[in-house]
Write an enzyme that holds these catalytic residues in place. Structure first.
Site, short mmCIF file in Angstrom:
data_model
loop_
_atom_site.label_atom_id
_atom_site.label_comp_id
_atom_site.label_asym_id
_atom_site.label_seq_id
_atom_site.Cartn_x
_atom_site.Cartn_y
_atom_site.Cartn_z
N ASP A 213 0.82 -1.21 0.00
CA ASP A 213 0.00 0.00 0.00
C ASP A 213 0.86 1.27 0.00
OD1 ASP A 213 -2.33 1.44 0.01
OD2 ASP A 213 -2.64 1.29 2.18
N GLY A 214 0.28 2.34 -0.53
CA GLY A 214 0.90 3.66 -0.43
C GLY A 214 1.78 4.05 -1.60
N ARG B 125 0.85 5.29 -4.59
CA ARG B 125 0.46 6.56 -5.20
C ARG B 125 0.84 7.74 -4.31
NH1 ARG B 125 -5.77 6.05 -6.83
NH2 ARG B 125 -5.86 5.62 -4.61
N ARG B 126 0.63 7.57 -2.99
CA ARG B 126 0.98 8.66 -2.08
C ARG B 126 2.49 8.92 -2.09
NH1 ARG B 126 -2.02 6.24 2.95
NH2 ARG B 126 -2.25 4.50 1.51
N TRP B 127 3.24 7.82 -2.21
CA TRP B 127 4.71 7.93 -2.26
C TRP B 127 5.11 8.74 -3.50
CZ3 TRP B 127 8.87 6.65 0.71
CH2 TRP B 127 10.11 6.60 0.07
N ASN C 291 -10.18 -2.20 -5.75
CA ASN C 291 -9.38 -1.28 -6.58
C ASN C 291 -9.91 -1.21 -8.02
OD1 ASN C 291 -6.07 -2.07 -5.18
ND2 ASN C 291 -7.60 -0.61 -4.50
N ARG D 93 -11.80 1.78 -9.20
CA ARG D 93 -11.18 3.11 -9.32
C ARG D 93 -11.43 3.68 -10.71
NH1 ARG D 93 -5.16 2.45 -6.55
NH2 ARG D 93 -5.88 2.39 -4.39
N ARG E 263 -5.54 -1.69 8.83
CA ARG E 263 -6.69 -2.56 8.58
C ARG E 263 -6.28 -3.57 7.53
NH1 ARG E 263 -8.33 2.71 6.77
NH2 ARG E 263 -7.86 2.90 4.56
N GLU F 289 0.20 -12.56 12.96
CA GLU F 289 0.70 -11.37 13.65
C GLU F 289 0.66 -10.24 12.64
OE1 GLU F 289 1.38 -11.33 16.80
OE2 GLU F 289 1.14 -13.49 17.07
C1 IPE Z 1 -2.54 -0.01 -3.13
O1 IPE Z 1 -2.84 1.35 -2.89
C2 IPE Z 1 -3.71 -0.92 -3.07
C3 IPE Z 1 -3.41 -2.27 -2.51
C4 IPE Z 1 -2.33 -2.58 -1.86
C5 IPE Z 1 -4.40 -3.34 -2.68
P1 IPE Z 1 -1.98 2.30 -3.82
O2 IPE Z 1 -0.58 1.89 -3.65
O3 IPE Z 1 -2.60 2.23 -5.15
O4 IPE Z 1 -1.97 3.81 -3.54
P2 IPE Z 1 -2.23 4.75 -2.31
O5 IPE Z 1 -2.53 3.91 -1.10
O6 IPE Z 1 -3.39 5.58 -2.75
O7 IPE Z 1 -1.00 5.58 -2.12
MG MG Z 2 -3.89 2.30 -0.99
#
Ligand code: IPE
Ligand code: MG
Length: 245
Positions: free
Chosen positions: A29-30, A32-34, A77, A80, A200, A213
């Site tokens: 995850d993250g 796009r934010r990165w 996803n 989107r 989550r 864990e």
């Molecule tokens: C990833 O979220 C979705 C999953 C891991 C299933 P993204 O990496 O697309 O982007 P963010 O969380 O919007 O940065």
């Molecule tokens: Mg995400």
């Protein structure tokens, strides 16, 4: 459960001793934010995330981990409206080609792959199918994945034959259902990691995560480095697993 930012008795790299997870699963995850924080587009973020996933697998192999599951695209996803899913799948295709060339991993695609574009699916399958002959660690790539959907799909398979229906009528057991999950025959994940600050599971390993864990940290996936990996393993090693006892 802990967060990577918690300071109190946080395990440090080098503290690792004790059990190593047999199956480690990561919610990637993250990305796009990165990318946004770096002033780049999401396609760049997913490619960096793919590079990180390859490195991550190398660390797992060195640590003796036999099964790794990477959650790259969720079923949710797919709803989107931007082009992030297409960008993410392109990065998955590039990353899997690189991984397959190493002939070091048995790569499996899990999830509602049937819902993805046919051409992409053909391309991904052509890449991963030859790796099924590899005897190295198993890597599950979760695409269009939903844990609830996985449970339903298992029941559909079980109830698709007269023998299955008879068995289920005589007494449906957890083993019967678990056998037809995408992870049938594999151990449940011992450790689930989610970077990017969210705490989550988002429909990931819904059946399999009951005793997993959990390890959370703040960095977006492309920033998850070896230090975070060591901290996650040290966290795991410090847990007393009681399986409800
Ligand atoms: C990833 O979220 C979705 C999953 C891991 C299933 P993204 O990496 O697309 O982007 P963010 O969380 O919007 O940065
Ligand atoms: Mg995400």
């Amino acid at each position: 459960m802990t967060t990577g930012s918690s300071r109190r008795s946080t395990p440090r790299p080098g503290d690792r001793s004790g059990p190593v997870p047999g199956h480690i699963a990561v919610i990637l995850d993250g990305n796009r934010r990165w990318a946004r924080a770096e002033g780049r587009d999401c396609a760049w973020g997913y490619l960096r995330g793919g590079d990180r996933a390859r490195q991550f697998l190398g660390w797992c192999d060195a640590a003796g981990i036999d099964v790794v599951t990477l959650y790259a695209v969720s079923l949710d996803n797919l709803r989107r409206e931007d082009d992030s899913v297409a960008a993410s799948l392109r990065a998955v295709a590039v990353t899997l080609r690189q991984l397959a060339r190493e002939t070091r991993w048995r790569i499996r695609l899990i999830g509602r792959i049937d819902l993805l574009d046919d051409r992409i699916v053909r391309q991904l399958r052509d890449t991963v199918d030859p790796t099924h002959a590899v005897s190295g660690p198993t890597v599950n790539i979760a695409l269009a994945y939903s844990g609830r959907e996985e449970i339903l799909q298992s029941l559909r398979v079980l109830l698709s034959t007269p023998e299955g229906i008879t068995q289920a009528q005589a007494g449906l057991t957890q083993d019967m259902l678990a056998r037809h999950l995408y992870t049938g025959g594999l151990p449940d994940p011992d450790l689930i990691i989610r970077p990017s600050g969210e705490q989550r599971l988002s429909d990931f390993m819904t059946w399999q995560s009951i005793y997993s864990e959990l390890y959370f940290c703040e960095t977006g996936w492309p920033g998850f480095d070896e230090y975070h990996f060591e901290r996650a393993l040290a966290h795991f090693a410090s847990r007393s697993r009681r399986y409800g006892q």
